[in-house]
Design an enzyme around this catalytic site. Sequence first.
Site, PDB file in Angstrom:
ATOM      1  N   HIS A 311       0.796  -1.189  -0.124  1.00 28.23           N
ATOM      2  CA  HIS A 311       0.004   0.115   0.026  1.00 28.23           C
ATOM      3  C   HIS A 311       0.881   1.217   0.131  1.00 28.23           C
ATOM      4  O   HIS A 311       1.897   1.342   0.610  1.00 28.23           O
ATOM      5  CB  HIS A 311      -0.962   0.005   1.200  1.00 28.23           C
ATOM      6  CG  HIS A 311      -2.153   1.034   0.923  1.00 28.23           C
ATOM      7  ND1 HIS A 311      -2.028   2.310   1.204  1.00 28.23           N
ATOM      8  CD2 HIS A 311      -3.358   0.677   0.644  1.00 28.23           C
ATOM      9  CE1 HIS A 311      -2.979   2.678   1.096  1.00 28.23           C
ATOM     10  NE2 HIS A 311      -3.947   1.863   0.516  1.00 28.23           N
ATOM     11  N   ASP A 368      -8.006  -5.399  -0.082  1.00 26.62           N
ATOM     12  CA  ASP A 368      -8.429  -6.252  -1.063  1.00 26.62           C
ATOM     13  C   ASP A 368      -7.943  -7.647  -0.747  1.00 26.62           C
ATOM     14  O   ASP A 368      -8.478  -8.547  -1.648  1.00 26.62           O
ATOM     15  CB  ASP A 368      -7.813  -5.939  -2.547  1.00 26.62           C
ATOM     16  CG  ASP A 368      -8.403  -4.309  -2.882  1.00 26.62           C
ATOM     17  OD1 ASP A 368      -9.625  -4.225  -2.506  1.00 26.62           O
ATOM     18  OD2 ASP A 368      -7.763  -3.718  -3.286  1.00 26.62           O
TER      19      ASP A 368
HETATM   20  N1  CMC Z   1       3.883  -7.824  -4.811  1.00 24.37           N
HETATM   21  C1  CMC Z   1       5.119  -7.522  -5.313  1.00 24.37           C
HETATM   22  N2  CMC Z   1       5.924  -6.346  -4.948  1.00 24.37           N
HETATM   23  C2  CMC Z   1       5.531  -5.424  -4.772  1.00 24.37           C
HETATM   24  C3  CMC Z   1       3.872  -5.332  -4.422  1.00 24.37           C
HETATM   25  C4  CMC Z   1       3.385  -6.636  -4.648  1.00 24.37           C
HETATM   26  N3  CMC Z   1       1.870  -6.447  -4.395  1.00 24.37           N
HETATM   27  N4  CMC Z   1       3.726  -4.200  -4.031  1.00 24.37           N
HETATM   28  C5  CMC Z   1       4.862  -3.357  -4.099  1.00 24.37           C
HETATM   29  N5  CMC Z   1       6.103  -4.254  -4.669  1.00 24.37           N
HETATM   30  C6  CMC Z   1       7.353  -3.815  -4.498  1.00 24.37           C
HETATM   31  C7  CMC Z   1       7.597  -2.931  -5.931  1.00 24.37           C
HETATM   32  O1  CMC Z   1       8.014  -3.813  -7.037  1.00 24.37           O
HETATM   33  C8  CMC Z   1       8.806  -2.224  -5.718  1.00 24.37           C
HETATM   34  O2  CMC Z   1      10.053  -2.933  -5.391  1.00 24.37           O
HETATM   35  P1  CMC Z   1      11.362  -2.088  -5.602  1.00 24.37           P
HETATM   36  O3  CMC Z   1      11.381  -1.069  -4.582  1.00 24.37           O
HETATM   37  O4  CMC Z   1      12.149  -3.203  -5.708  1.00 24.37           O
HETATM   38  O5  CMC Z   1      11.323  -1.349  -6.961  1.00 24.37           O
HETATM   39  C9  CMC Z   1       8.460  -1.645  -3.949  1.00 24.37           C
HETATM   40  O6  CMC Z   1       7.587  -3.004  -3.534  1.00 24.37           O
HETATM   41  C10 CMC Z   1       7.586  -0.500  -3.953  1.00 24.37           C
HETATM   42  O7  CMC Z   1       6.468  -0.549  -4.760  1.00 24.37           O
HETATM   43  P2  CMC Z   1       5.502   0.718  -5.441  1.00 24.37           P
HETATM   44  O8  CMC Z   1       4.878   0.141  -6.587  1.00 24.37           O
HETATM   45  O9  CMC Z   1       6.710   1.503  -5.635  1.00 24.37           O
HETATM   46  O10 CMC Z   1       4.809   0.994  -4.316  1.00 24.37           O
HETATM   47  P3  CMC Z   1       3.720   2.093  -4.393  1.00 24.37           P
HETATM   48  O11 CMC Z   1       3.500   2.639  -2.900  1.00 24.37           O
HETATM   49  O12 CMC Z   1       3.722   3.075  -5.460  1.00 24.37           O
HETATM   50  O13 CMC Z   1       2.255   1.035  -4.862  1.00 24.37           O
HETATM   51  C11 CMC Z   1       0.635  -0.378  -4.687  1.00 24.37           C
HETATM   52  C12 CMC Z   1       1.371   0.675  -3.787  1.00 24.37           C
HETATM   53  C13 CMC Z   1      -0.582  -0.909  -4.011  1.00 24.37           C
HETATM   54  C14 CMC Z   1       0.278   0.126  -6.392  1.00 24.37           C
HETATM   55  C15 CMC Z   1       1.357  -1.671  -4.976  1.00 24.37           C
HETATM   56  O14 CMC Z   1       1.797  -2.098  -3.562  1.00 24.37           O
HETATM   57  C16 CMC Z   1       0.644  -2.840  -5.589  1.00 24.37           C
HETATM   58  O15 CMC Z   1       0.786  -2.621  -6.959  1.00 24.37           O
HETATM   59  N6  CMC Z   1       0.098  -3.820  -4.919  1.00 24.37           N
HETATM   60  C17 CMC Z   1      -0.727  -4.758  -5.688  1.00 24.37           C
HETATM   61  C18 CMC Z   1      -2.085  -4.072  -6.072  1.00 24.37           C
HETATM   62  C19 CMC Z   1      -3.135  -4.027  -4.821  1.00 24.37           C
HETATM   63  O16 CMC Z   1      -3.173  -4.866  -3.949  1.00 24.37           O
HETATM   64  N7  CMC Z   1      -3.820  -2.940  -4.915  1.00 24.37           N
HETATM   65  C20 CMC Z   1      -4.624  -2.537  -4.049  1.00 24.37           C
HETATM   66  C21 CMC Z   1      -4.248  -1.238  -3.104  1.00 24.37           C
HETATM   67  S1  CMC Z   1      -5.135  -1.264  -1.593  1.00 24.37           S
HETATM   68  C22 CMC Z   1      -6.866  -0.729  -2.257  1.00 24.37           C
HETATM   69  C23 CMC Z   1      -6.758   0.557  -2.760  1.00 24.37           C
HETATM   70  O17 CMC Z   1      -6.737   1.624  -2.204  1.00 24.37           O
HETATM   71  O18 CMC Z   1      -7.192   0.669  -3.955  1.00 24.37           O
END
Ligand code: CMC
Length: 433
Positions: A311, A368
């Site tokens: 998140h 989720d």
């Molecule tokens: N599985 C594997 N790796 C992950 C995941 C995941 N679910 N989430 C983040 N990472 C890794 C990402 O690859 C990155 O790695 P590195 O630092 O080596 O490049 C690191 O963790 C940080 O990720 P980010 O994408 O920069 O983090 P963010 O804060 O921009 O993204 C997120 C948050 C929710 C988009 C992301 O965690 C994600 O894609 N999760 C899966 C989708 C999901 O469950 N979404 C629902 C969010 S909660 C409901 C809502 O509010 O909509």
Amino acid sequence: MTDNLKPLSTATLTLEDKSYSLPTLMGVEGEKSIDISKLRAQTGYITLDEGYGNTGACESSITYIDGEKGILRYRGYPIEELAEHSRFTEVAYLLLHGELPTVDQLNLFSKRLNESSIIHEDMHHFFNGFPRGSHPMGILATMVASLSTFYPVPDVLDEATEIQIVANLVSQVRTIAAFSYKKSIGEPLVYPSIKYRYVRNFLNMMFSSPVRDYQLDDDIVRAIDMFLILHADHEQNCSTSSVRTAGSSMANVYAVTSAGISALWGPRHGGANQEVIQMLEQIHAEGGDGTEFINQAKDKNSGRRLMGFGHRVYKNFDPRAKVLKKQCDKLLNKPGMNDPLLEIAMRLEEIALKDDYFISRKLYPNVDFYSGLILRAAGIPTNMFTVLFAIGRMPGWLAHWREMLHGKQVTITRPRQMYVGETERHFVDIENR
Ligand code: CMC
């Protein structure tokens, strides 16, 4: 700036041998910020913050989150208390009006929602125009935007009209959602009924038919109500920011909330609940213990992520996931409700929480991860999961829209950029290219 933001002191910024003083401010929960609103005018610099992870775009008194401590409060009330003691319409009122309703206020609000639940008959034809198999989120976004053509919004909104429009949207999003499902399975539409409260009404529209009475299960009604409460607001998330952005142009509120629905649809936002179940189904079908999927999620080249994990704000745990996990456990332990996907989800969580990849990146289950299992238990088809999220989020979007509208002034959202394209060049006739 409102009186709720307290001036702290000033920050000093040194740029090219010149120093500038920037005001610093503190919110009511001790959050600190640097006011950079005059930065460009004073220095010629802008700030660069892709994804706005470090940018406060507004003041808001609706929802408070402390992602490090796993705190979520609506209007000051902890989410755990609201989930346990409240119901969705009460929470919707709280978000929209700032205070929990009295009995009379809640009754009036519920009555208004009931009376606003029918959509214009002519809109029924629209459902026939969508191809079979259309994603219900596409239908929902379209139909919500089209409400503006049936219920035009006056240029100047008085309080009574605004309250009515809000009731239309909170109530009709649920009717449209159920109608789009009925159309997708080729069954006749079931109208909303004055007999039922919000969630029962929705489930009845979804699952009853002229030849089949739907037996409403109290535990399922309660679980869906809780699901909606937990999704009702989440401060400046992607879809709410879209609502504020679209709303800042003074577009009509139906178009504005339709923008929110479209933003919510994506798999990194509301669309993740559908993807979690698809992921669990795949693991179940392949018969593994999830390790293979986790390995792929850790591999950047696989294009996969562990859906329902991570998140932007919660770097400890998502309090909504805790409540939902408990609720899920309770519901799926009822006789006849067992779902093998729950065990897979719990095993995946256990593996991930011991894995250094997830620990070092502070990736925990989000809202989720368990929510889809509750929706599945209620018989909601997977492609409707994000629609349920949208029904829950509607009061939050509208609370933000109202807050913006009634703020000191509406400033149109218009970020700047760092241009990295071609510098000036001159037109070349087509035959010389
Ligand atoms: N599985 C594997 N790796 C992950 C995941 C995941 N679910 N989430 C983040 N990472 C890794 C990402 O690859 C990155 O790695 P590195 O630092 O080596 O490049 C690191 O963790 C940080 O990720 P980010 O994408 O920069 O983090 P963010 O804060 O921009 O993204 C997120 C948050 C929710 C988009 C992301 O965690 C994600 O894609 N999760 C899966 C989708 C999901 O469950 N979404 C629902 C969010 S909660 C409901 C809502 O509010 O909509």
